[in-house]
Scaffold this motif. Structure first.
Motif, PDB file in Angstrom:
ATOM      1  N   GLU A   1      46.375  32.728  32.874  1.00  0.00           N
ATOM      2  CA  GLU A   1      45.225  33.385  32.564  1.00  0.00           C
ATOM      3  C   GLU A   1      45.186  34.929  32.812  1.00  0.00           C
ATOM      4  O   GLU A   1      44.568  35.493  31.612  1.00  0.00           O
ATOM      5  N   GLN A   2      45.591  35.431  34.020  1.00  0.00           N
ATOM      6  CA  GLN A   2      45.750  36.808  34.072  1.00  0.00           C
ATOM      7  C   GLN A   2      46.572  37.551  33.129  1.00  0.00           C
ATOM      8  O   GLN A   2      45.942  38.383  32.457  1.00  0.00           O
ATOM      9  N   ILE A   3      47.787  36.857  32.717  1.00  0.00           N
ATOM     10  CA  ILE A   3      48.577  37.636  31.715  1.00  0.00           C
ATOM     11  C   ILE A   3      48.200  37.619  30.184  1.00  0.00           C
ATOM     12  O   ILE A   3      47.958  38.601  29.595  1.00  0.00           O
ATOM     13  N   ASP A   4      47.632  36.328  30.058  1.00  0.00           N
ATOM     14  CA  ASP A   4      46.930  36.185  28.620  1.00  0.00           C
ATOM     15  C   ASP A   4      45.835  37.222  28.343  1.00  0.00           C
ATOM     16  O   ASP A   4      45.828  38.016  27.467  1.00  0.00           O
ATOM     17  N   MET A   5      44.851  37.338  29.538  1.00  0.00           N
ATOM     18  CA  MET A   5      43.897  38.109  29.316  1.00  0.00           C
ATOM     19  C   MET A   5      44.391  39.838  29.062  1.00  0.00           C
ATOM     20  O   MET A   5      43.627  40.591  28.133  1.00  0.00           O
ATOM     21  N   LEU A   6      45.111  40.052  29.907  1.00  0.00           N
ATOM     22  CA  LEU A   6      45.705  41.528  29.937  1.00  0.00           C
ATOM     23  C   LEU A   6      46.548  41.865  28.595  1.00  0.00           C
ATOM     24  O   LEU A   6      46.412  42.977  28.233  1.00  0.00           O
ATOM     25  N   LEU A   7      47.213  40.914  28.224  1.00  0.00           N
ATOM     26  CA  LEU A   7      47.953  41.032  27.190  1.00  0.00           C
ATOM     27  C   LEU A   7      46.984  41.287  25.890  1.00  0.00           C
ATOM     28  O   LEU A   7      47.199  42.091  24.993  1.00  0.00           O
ATOM     29  N   HIS A   8      46.241  40.355  25.762  1.00  0.00           N
ATOM     30  CA  HIS A   8      45.250  40.719  24.662  1.00  0.00           C
ATOM     31  C   HIS A   8      44.442  42.035  24.854  1.00  0.00           C
ATOM     32  O   HIS A   8      44.124  42.669  23.936  1.00  0.00           O
TER      33      HIS A   8
ATOM     34  N   TYR B   1      40.934  60.397  24.274  1.00  0.00           N
ATOM     35  CA  TYR B   1      41.881  59.749  24.980  1.00  0.00           C
ATOM     36  C   TYR B   1      42.376  58.316  24.611  1.00  0.00           C
ATOM     37  O   TYR B   1      41.683  57.740  23.966  1.00  0.00           O
ATOM     38  N   SER B   2      43.447  58.219  24.779  1.00  0.00           N
ATOM     39  CA  SER B   2      44.236  56.665  24.464  1.00  0.00           C
ATOM     40  C   SER B   2      43.573  55.990  25.479  1.00  0.00           C
ATOM     41  O   SER B   2      43.176  56.111  26.554  1.00  0.00           O
ATOM     42  N   LEU B   3      43.900  54.441  25.062  1.00  0.00           N
ATOM     43  CA  LEU B   3      43.497  53.506  25.838  1.00  0.00           C
ATOM     44  C   LEU B   3      44.695  52.546  26.221  1.00  0.00           C
ATOM     45  O   LEU B   3      45.161  52.276  25.321  1.00  0.00           O
ATOM     46  N   ASN B   4      44.790  51.994  27.452  1.00  0.00           N
ATOM     47  CA  ASN B   4      45.813  50.786  27.591  1.00  0.00           C
ATOM     48  C   ASN B   4      45.229  49.490  27.224  1.00  0.00           C
ATOM     49  O   ASN B   4      46.110  48.620  26.868  1.00  0.00           O
ATOM     50  N   LYS B   5      44.064  49.290  27.675  1.00  0.00           N
ATOM     51  CA  LYS B   5      43.501  47.976  27.626  1.00  0.00           C
ATOM     52  C   LYS B   5      42.097  48.034  27.185  1.00  0.00           C
ATOM     53  O   LYS B   5      41.405  48.845  27.685  1.00  0.00           O
TER      54      LYS B   5
END
Length: 301
Positions: A215-222, A295-299
Motif C-alpha cells: 500500500e505504501q509503494i502504491d501510494m508513493l508511485l501514484h 519549483y519542481s515536485l517529486n510527489k
C-alpha cells in the motif's frame, strides 16, 4: 529469483521490476517516489535503499507468472502481458500506473500492413498470416471477430516481417506510431490499449507487513506520477491585490496565504499544471506579484 527472506523489519517483499524498454522509466519513477535503485553490471538484482524490499529485474512478459506462483510478491507488468499469460485470474491487480518509456499515455497494440497493400480492415486479412509477440491475444481477437487467420510468433523486429514478405500483417505495440511508419507500414486497427499495472500475489496480501508495504509503494508511485506535470509557485503579493491574484490562480487546491513581516504584503503558494506557468507568471507580475519562485515536485499525495 530471490529466496524468501526476513529481517528485523519483518517480511521482505520480493518485487519484480521490468527490465528492457521500461527499465529506465521505472527506475526514474521509483527515485521520485523515494526508492533509489543502484544497478550492477550484468546483474538483475539492484540494490535498493529499503531493507524491507528485495528487487529483481525481469522480463515484463515473465513477471505475471512469477507473481502468480509466489516467486515474487509484487510486480510491475503490462496489462497486455497479464492477459496474454493468462495469469490475470491468479494475481491481484493493485492499480494502474500510466507511464512508459517516452510518454505518460497508454501503449497501443495495433494491426499494421504494408503501406501499399490493399488491406483496409481486419476482415480483409482473412486467410492471411499475422506475425506478433502477443499470440494468445491476437488469436482471441480474430477468433472473436470470426476472421480466420494464421498467427505466427515473432521473435523480434516484428515491423520488418511485412517488409521482408514473411507476413501479411503484424500486431505490434506502439506509443507514437513513429517506428511503424518508418518501416513503411500503415495501421488499420487498434486492438488494445495497455499500461503498466502493479500486481500482487494473493498470499502476500494476507501478510499484514507485506500488505502495508504494498500500500505504501502504491501510494508513493501514484504520488510521483501525479507530480510529473505539476509545479509549485510561491510569490509575495501586496495585500490589496489578493482578490485579483486569486482570481487568476488555477490551483488544484486552495492557495496557501500567509502574512509577511511587512503587514502590507502576504506570501501566496500554489500548485499548478506546468503547462499554464508561462502564461500565468506574466499575468501575476502585471497584478503586482513579486519574487515569484517556481519549483519542481517529486510527489503529490
Amino acid at each position: 529469483m530471490a529466496a524468501n527472506n526476513t529481517n528485523g523489519n519483518g517480511s521482505v517483499l520480493k518485487f519484480g521490476l521490468p527490465k528492457g524498454s521500461l527499465q529506465d522509466a521505472t527506475i526514474s519513477l521509483f527515485a521520485r517516489a523515494g526508492w533509489k535503485l543502484r544497478q550492477h553490471h550484468r546483474n538483475y538484482f539492484p540494490d535498493v535503499n529499503d531493507k524491507a524490499l528485495k528487487c529483481n529485474l525481469c522480463r515484463v512478459q515473465e513477471i505475471p507468472r512469477y507473481v502468480a506462483d509466489g516467486t515474487l510478491d509484487l510486480g510491475l507488468t503490462g496489462r497486455d502481458w497479464l492477459h496474454e499469460t493468462g495469469c490475470d485470474k491468479d494475481v491481484e491487480v493493485i492499480s494502474d500506473l500510466v507511464y512508459s518509456k517516452v510518454s505518460n499515455r497508454p501503449a497501443r497494440w495495433v494491426l499494421a500492413v504494408a503501406g501499399d497493400s490493399p488491406y483496409k480492415r481486419p476482415e480483409d486479412l482473412a486467410g492471411k498470416k499475422i506475425a506478433t509477440e502477443l499470440m494468445n491475444f491476437t488469436r482471441e481477437y480474430f477468433d472473436n471477430a470470426g476472421i480466420p487467420v494464421q498467427v505466427e510468433y515473432s521473435w523480434g523486429a516484428t515491423e520488418a516481417k511485412v517488409v521482408e514478405g514473411l507476413a501479411d500483417a503484424v500486431v505490434e505495440v506502439t506509443e507514437t506510431g513513429t517506428t511503424i511508419k518508418a518501416h513503411g507500414l500503415r495501421i488499420i486497427a487498434e486492438l488494445m490499449q495497455s499500461n503498466a499495472q502493479l500486481i500482487a500475489n494473493p498470499e502476500a496480501l494476507k501478510d499484514p507487513v507485506k500488505r502495508k508495504k504494498i500500500e505504501q509503494i502504491d501510494m508513493l508511485l501514484h504520488g510521483a506520477l501525479d507530480a510529473e506535470s505539476m509545479v509549485g509557485l510561491k510569490m509575495n503579493v501586496p495585500e490589496d491585490r489578493i482578490p485579483a491574484i486569486l482570481d487568476e490562480l488555477p490551483a488544484i487546491t486552495a492557495p496557501t496565504v500567509a502574512n509577511l513581516w511587512n503587514k502590507d504584503w502576504v506570501s501566496v503558494e500554489i500548485i499548478v499544471n506546468e503547462s499554464v506557468v508561462r502564461d500565468l507568471i506574466p499575468k501575476l507580475v502585471d497584478l503586482g506579484a513579486k519574487g515569484i519562485i517556481e519549483y519542481s515536485l517529486n510527489k503529490i499525495i
